[in-house]
Design a protein around this motif. Structure first.
Motif, PDB file in Angstrom:
ATOM      1  N   GLN A 254      48.382  -5.691   5.212  1.00 16.73           N
ATOM      2  CA  GLN A 254      49.249  -6.876   5.262  1.00 16.73           C
ATOM      3  C   GLN A 254      50.555  -6.573   5.970  1.00 16.73           C
ATOM      4  O   GLN A 254      51.066  -7.388   6.723  1.00 16.73           O
ATOM      5  CB  GLN A 254      49.571  -7.369   3.846  1.00 16.73           C
ATOM      6  N   ARG A 255      51.102  -5.411   5.692  1.00 21.91           N
ATOM      7  CA  ARG A 255      52.385  -5.016   6.296  1.00 21.91           C
ATOM      8  C   ARG A 255      52.214  -4.436   7.695  1.00 21.91           C
ATOM      9  O   ARG A 255      53.189  -4.041   8.327  1.00 21.91           O
ATOM     10  CB  ARG A 255      53.073  -3.989   5.403  1.00 21.91           C
ATOM     11  N   GLU A 256      50.952  -4.356   8.123  1.00 20.67           N
ATOM     12  CA  GLU A 256      50.602  -3.755   9.415  1.00 20.67           C
ATOM     13  C   GLU A 256      51.086  -2.314   9.496  1.00 20.67           C
ATOM     14  O   GLU A 256      51.477  -1.833  10.553  1.00 20.67           O
ATOM     15  CB  GLU A 256      51.122  -4.593  10.573  1.00 20.67           C
ATOM     16  N   ASN A 257      51.036  -1.624   8.376  1.00 17.37           N
ATOM     17  CA  ASN A 257      51.387  -0.207   8.310  1.00 17.37           C
ATOM     18  C   ASN A 257      50.077   0.570   8.426  1.00 17.37           C
ATOM     19  O   ASN A 257      49.488   0.996   7.435  1.00 17.37           O
ATOM     20  CB  ASN A 257      52.112   0.105   6.998  1.00 17.37           C
ATOM     21  N   TRP A 258      49.601   0.725   9.650  1.00 10.80           N
ATOM     22  CA  TRP A 258      48.256   1.241   9.906  1.00 10.80           C
ATOM     23  C   TRP A 258      48.115   2.716   9.555  1.00 10.80           C
ATOM     24  O   TRP A 258      47.044   3.160   9.177  1.00 10.80           O
ATOM     25  CB  TRP A 258      47.865   0.966  11.356  1.00 10.80           C
ATOM     26  N   GLY A 259      49.166   3.487   9.644  1.00  9.50           N
ATOM     27  CA  GLY A 259      49.089   4.899   9.276  1.00  9.50           C
ATOM     28  C   GLY A 259      48.802   5.073   7.792  1.00  9.50           C
ATOM     29  O   GLY A 259      47.973   5.892   7.404  1.00  9.50           O
ATOM     30  N   ILE A 260      49.484   4.274   6.970  1.00  9.92           N
ATOM     31  CA  ILE A 260      49.240   4.335   5.526  1.00  9.92           C
ATOM     32  C   ILE A 260      47.859   3.766   5.209  1.00  9.92           C
ATOM     33  O   ILE A 260      47.116   4.338   4.411  1.00  9.92           O
ATOM     34  CB  ILE A 260      50.341   3.580   4.745  1.00  9.92           C
ATOM     35  N   ALA A 261      47.500   2.650   5.819  1.00 10.15           N
ATOM     36  CA  ALA A 261      46.174   2.052   5.573  1.00 10.15           C
ATOM     37  C   ALA A 261      45.070   3.055   5.901  1.00 10.15           C
ATOM     38  O   ALA A 261      44.096   3.196   5.150  1.00 10.15           O
ATOM     39  CB  ALA A 261      46.003   0.781   6.400  1.00 10.15           C
ATOM     40  N   GLN A 262      45.219   3.765   6.994  1.00 14.02           N
ATOM     41  CA  GLN A 262      44.208   4.740   7.424  1.00 14.02           C
ATOM     42  C   GLN A 262      44.039   5.855   6.400  1.00 14.02           C
ATOM     43  O   GLN A 262      42.953   6.392   6.226  1.00 14.02           O
ATOM     44  CB  GLN A 262      44.602   5.310   8.778  1.00 14.02           C
ATOM     45  N   ALA A 263      45.102   6.179   5.675  1.00 13.10           N
ATOM     46  CA  ALA A 263      45.031   7.260   4.687  1.00 13.10           C
ATOM     47  C   ALA A 263      44.097   6.929   3.527  1.00 13.10           C
ATOM     48  O   ALA A 263      43.662   7.824   2.813  1.00 13.10           O
ATOM     49  CB  ALA A 263      46.432   7.566   4.155  1.00 13.10           C
ATOM     50  N   TYR A 264      43.752   5.661   3.353  1.00  9.71           N
ATOM     51  CA  TYR A 264      42.844   5.260   2.277  1.00  9.71           C
ATOM     52  C   TYR A 264      41.389   5.199   2.741  1.00  9.71           C
ATOM     53  O   TYR A 264      40.516   4.828   1.968  1.00  9.71           O
ATOM     54  CB  TYR A 264      43.276   3.914   1.695  1.00  9.71           C
ATOM     55  N   LEU A 265      41.141   5.554   3.978  1.00  6.85           N
ATOM     56  CA  LEU A 265      39.783   5.558   4.518  1.00  6.85           C
ATOM     57  C   LEU A 265      39.214   6.974   4.459  1.00  6.85           C
ATOM     58  O   LEU A 265      39.950   7.953   4.452  1.00  6.85           O
ATOM     59  CB  LEU A 265      39.788   5.056   5.962  1.00  6.85           C
ATOM     60  N   THR A 266      37.882   7.082   4.460  1.00  9.86           N
ATOM     61  CA  THR A 266      37.252   8.400   4.443  1.00  9.86           C
ATOM     62  C   THR A 266      37.584   9.161   5.716  1.00  9.86           C
ATOM     63  O   THR A 266      37.929   8.572   6.743  1.00  9.86           O
ATOM     64  CB  THR A 266      35.726   8.301   4.301  1.00  9.86           C
TER      65      THR A 266
END
Length: 154
Positions: A38-50
């Protein structure tokens, strides 16, 4: 210029790995992933992926995570965790993605507007609802998202 871009990519990968968020139960991982998207913080979002997905996204270059998420998630303003279903080595988290009808292209003139990816959501009052199932698996002791897809809204 090439060196600056390369250095920024390396720095973002190192920071993402070094600052990898503390994991929690699967529903918390999905919540933090969606908040980051939602915040378009893709680096943090990516950290929750395998790591498998993260490795693939790294090969796509700058903007890989943003394109990956945008190609799989419908737009949303808020979300609700509906159900968590543990299985042997995996867990499914069902989420309702909610967008006000006024923000949907066509607004009230369309009874059930198709989603951006051609799937139909459902109008509930003044909200347009899509459901997504997130599938998580453990990486070490942490839960990580390895797949998500649109499903019928509950």
């Amino acid at each position: 210029m090439r060196y600056v871009v390369g250095a920024l990519i390396i720095l973002s990968v190192v920071l993402t790995i070094w600052m990898r968020p503390v994991s929690g139960p699967p529903e918390l991982v999905v919540t933090r992933f969606l908040q980051s998207a939602q915040r378009e913080n893709w680096g943090i979002a990516q950290a929750y992926l395998t790591r498998h997905i993260t490795g693939r996204l790294g090969q796509e270059g700058i903007g890989g995570t943003e394109r990956f998420v945008a190609s799989r998630l419908e737009p949303f303003r808020r979300f609700d965790i509906v159900r968590v279903t543990p299985r042997e080595e995996e867990t499914d988290v069902l989420v309702r993605l909610i967008l006000p009808v006024a923000a949907v292209p066509g607004g009230h003139s369309v009874s059930e507007p198709p989603g951006r990816h051609g799937h139909r959501g459902r109008i509930e009052g003044d909200q347009f609802v899509h459901a997504h199932r997130f599938q998580l698996q453990r990486e070490g002791r942490a839960w990580r998202i390895y797949q998500f897809e649109e499903v019928e809204a509950p």
